[in-house]
Design a protein around this motif. Structure first.
Motif, mmCIF file in Angstrom:
data_model
loop_
_atom_site.group_PDB
_atom_site.id
_atom_site.type_symbol
_atom_site.label_atom_id
_atom_site.label_comp_id
_atom_site.label_asym_id
_atom_site.label_seq_id
_atom_site.Cartn_x
_atom_site.Cartn_y
_atom_site.Cartn_z
ATOM 1 N N SER B 19 56.352 41.182 23.363
ATOM 2 C CA SER B 19 55.605 41.924 22.347
ATOM 3 C C SER B 19 55.715 43.430 22.564
ATOM 4 N N ILE B 20 55.672 43.852 23.821
ATOM 5 C CA ILE B 20 55.831 45.287 24.114
ATOM 6 C C ILE B 20 57.219 45.736 23.658
ATOM 7 N N GLY B 24 58.029 48.526 20.970
ATOM 8 C CA GLY B 24 58.906 49.651 21.295
ATOM 9 C C GLY B 24 59.978 49.829 20.234
ATOM 10 N N GLY B 25 60.558 48.702 19.798
ATOM 11 C CA GLY B 25 61.592 48.753 18.755
ATOM 12 C C GLY B 25 61.051 49.337 17.453
ATOM 13 N N VAL B 26 59.859 48.883 17.051
ATOM 14 C CA VAL B 26 59.258 49.383 15.802
ATOM 15 C C VAL B 26 58.958 50.884 15.934
ATOM 16 N N ALA B 27 58.375 51.299 17.071
ATOM 17 C CA ALA B 27 58.010 52.715 17.255
ATOM 18 C C ALA B 27 59.257 53.598 17.252
ATOM 19 N N GLU B 28 60.303 53.142 17.939
ATOM 20 C CA GLU B 28 61.558 53.905 17.970
ATOM 21 C C GLU B 28 62.108 54.099 16.563
ATOM 22 N N MET B 30 60.520 53.909 13.712
ATOM 23 C CA MET B 30 59.637 54.776 12.924
ATOM 24 C C MET B 30 59.926 56.240 13.222
ATOM 25 N N MET B 31 60.147 56.526 14.509
ATOM 26 C CA MET B 31 60.370 57.915 14.867
ATOM 27 C C MET B 31 61.712 58.410 14.325
ATOM 28 N N THR B 32 62.752 57.605 14.487
ATOM 29 C CA THR B 32 64.067 57.986 13.975
ATOM 30 C C THR B 32 64.017 58.155 12.462
ATOM 31 N N ASP B 33 63.378 57.201 11.779
ATOM 32 C CA ASP B 33 63.302 57.275 10.313
ATOM 33 C C ASP B 33 62.495 58.496 9.854
ATOM 34 N N ALA B 34 61.401 58.796 10.548
ATOM 35 C CA ALA B 34 60.578 59.944 10.148
ATOM 36 C C ALA B 34 61.394 61.225 10.272
ATOM 37 N N SER B 35 62.154 61.313 11.355
ATOM 38 C CA SER B 35 62.965 62.505 11.576
ATOM 39 C C SER B 35 64.076 62.612 10.526
ATOM 40 N N ASP B 53 53.727 51.340 9.996
ATOM 41 C CA ASP B 53 52.660 51.607 10.960
ATOM 42 C C ASP B 53 51.638 50.465 11.039
ATOM 43 N N LYS B 54 51.463 49.757 9.934
ATOM 44 C CA LYS B 54 50.505 48.638 9.943
ATOM 45 C C LYS B 54 50.934 47.557 10.935
ATOM 46 N N ARG B 55 52.240 47.300 10.970
ATOM 47 C CA ARG B 55 52.782 46.292 11.878
ATOM 48 C C ARG B 55 52.499 46.689 13.335
ATOM 49 N N LEU B 56 52.689 47.974 13.610
ATOM 50 C CA LEU B 56 52.476 48.468 14.964
ATOM 51 C C LEU B 56 51.006 48.327 15.372
ATOM 52 N N ASP B 57 50.112 48.660 14.456
ATOM 53 C CA ASP B 57 48.683 48.541 14.742
ATOM 54 C C ASP B 57 48.315 47.085 15.038
#
Lengths: 237, 237
Positions: B19-20, B24-28, B30-35, B53-57
């Motif tokens: 799960s971690i 990590g994959g989702v957060a990475e 999100m960050m790449t896409d936001a940039s 972000d909902k998935r991450l929460d």
């Protein structure tokens, strides 16, 4: 379970409550001091805030460690398990509130030599007063496990966000009026943002109180007013 | 302890790790896409980040709940207890990274109609590239429990802070040059600050890896370069 175990377990929980209460006191004072230091450009008071943050960090680590040991050793169930988990969560929020107050204090030091009209600071002060009240109320609600008071704090976060939005626009306007305001107002923008985020953490604590009392996560959408949080304005506006 | 208990305990830990890794994959992403969304002013991509972000929460809540139950039911000791506590900590940092990426995405939507020279965005992009690398490296280090790699990430945070400081000054200069840049550059300042804070969370994860492997808290001062984080500059400078 023997009388002895039950009673030392109660002591553990009581210790956790006391530590959370101490953390709350430190965080509240840091926030009040940071705000006063900003209004009065008091760099000595600002330095006190920066130093106080170490105490808060130490308390948080201590609470987290003790809560984890308590879960592992006593295997609490239902409300006791929730109270222990809540202690971890609330201590995390209080630690973040301390960081944000420290960040404001560092900016007070940075802008201490800038002579700017005091009225620019007043909006941040007003917002900070409201958030300080939120923080006080939510800490009282946590101590009393008062879900009604917690829900009230939770509802009020929308007003803080609305205030931040109008402050954001106001500060941009000052910047456009006179480029000499830009550096100062940029730091104030970050201060205002930090105050707004402290408000978010009081909302988190309110949600934790709900979880503690009911065992359920508050799933309703927060009463966010952040549409114009992302506003842009033009010099001609 | 029976073979059966040990093995289902290992399964629990393995589930947490998975799960971690998913978080990590989702957060990475999100960050790449936001940039990317910021650089390309891509509001569709920005909306994807906001939704993700909902998935991450949800993942974070799930990990926290499972970790607490695991501690209560299995009473893990030493390394196993540390791994469970670390899972709670890392999931908290990843959840915050997602929030910060979402905040950048919301600003992309806000500034999408502003025609500004692309060079202003490039500094933020460069900083974001470095932080994305930090995030990737620290997640790999966590998976491999590689303290050397974690310490390397920890050391590099100073460079990110230094970059943020020079970017901060650069953006203030653009604002002073032309008041029409103020609104846009203010949002970029907050984007840059968010990227810097994502860097801080990768440093937190590096510290958690150290704790996981050694049982000790990394007490050395972080290699912070934040003196000029609080810089002011004047229009005449």
């Amino acid at each position: 379970m023997s009388e002895h175990i039950v009673s030392s377990y109660d002591n553990d929980l009581e210790d956790l409550r006391r530590s959370i209460s101490e953390m709350g006191g430190v965080a509240e004072k840091m926030m009040t001091d940071a705000s006063d230091a900003l209004v009065r450009r008091d760099t000595v008071l600002a330095q006190n805030v920066i130093v106080a943050d170490k105490r808060l960090d130490a308390l948080q680590r201590e609470i987290e460690e003790r809560a984890v040991l308590l879960i592992a050793r006593r295997q609490p169930l239902a409300i006791d398990l929730r109270e222990t988990v809540s202690a971890i969560r609330v201590s995390g929020d209080l630690e973040r509130i301390g960081d944000l107050a420290k960040n404001i204090a560092k900016r007070v030091v940075a802008i201490s030599d800038q002579a700017q009209p005091q009225k620019i600071v007043l909006g941040v002060q007003h917002m900070s007063d409201l958030v300080q009240e939120q923080l006080k109320d939510v800490l009282d609600a946590y101590g009393a496990q008062d879900t009604v008071a917690a829900h009230d704090v939770w509802e009020r976060d929308g007003a803080i966000d609305a205030l931040y939005n109008s402050l954001f626009r106001e500060l941009l306007t000052y910047m456009m009026e006179d480029p000499r305001n830009i550096s100062f107002c940029t730091h104030l923008l970050f201060c205002a943002k930090n105050v707004e985020r402290i408000g978010d953490h009081t909302t988190n604590i309110a949600e934790t109180i709900h979880y503690l009392a009911t065992g359920e996560t508050l799933t309703a959408e927060r009463p966010k007013n952040d549409a114009s949080n992302y506003a842009t304005i033009s010099p001609q506006a």
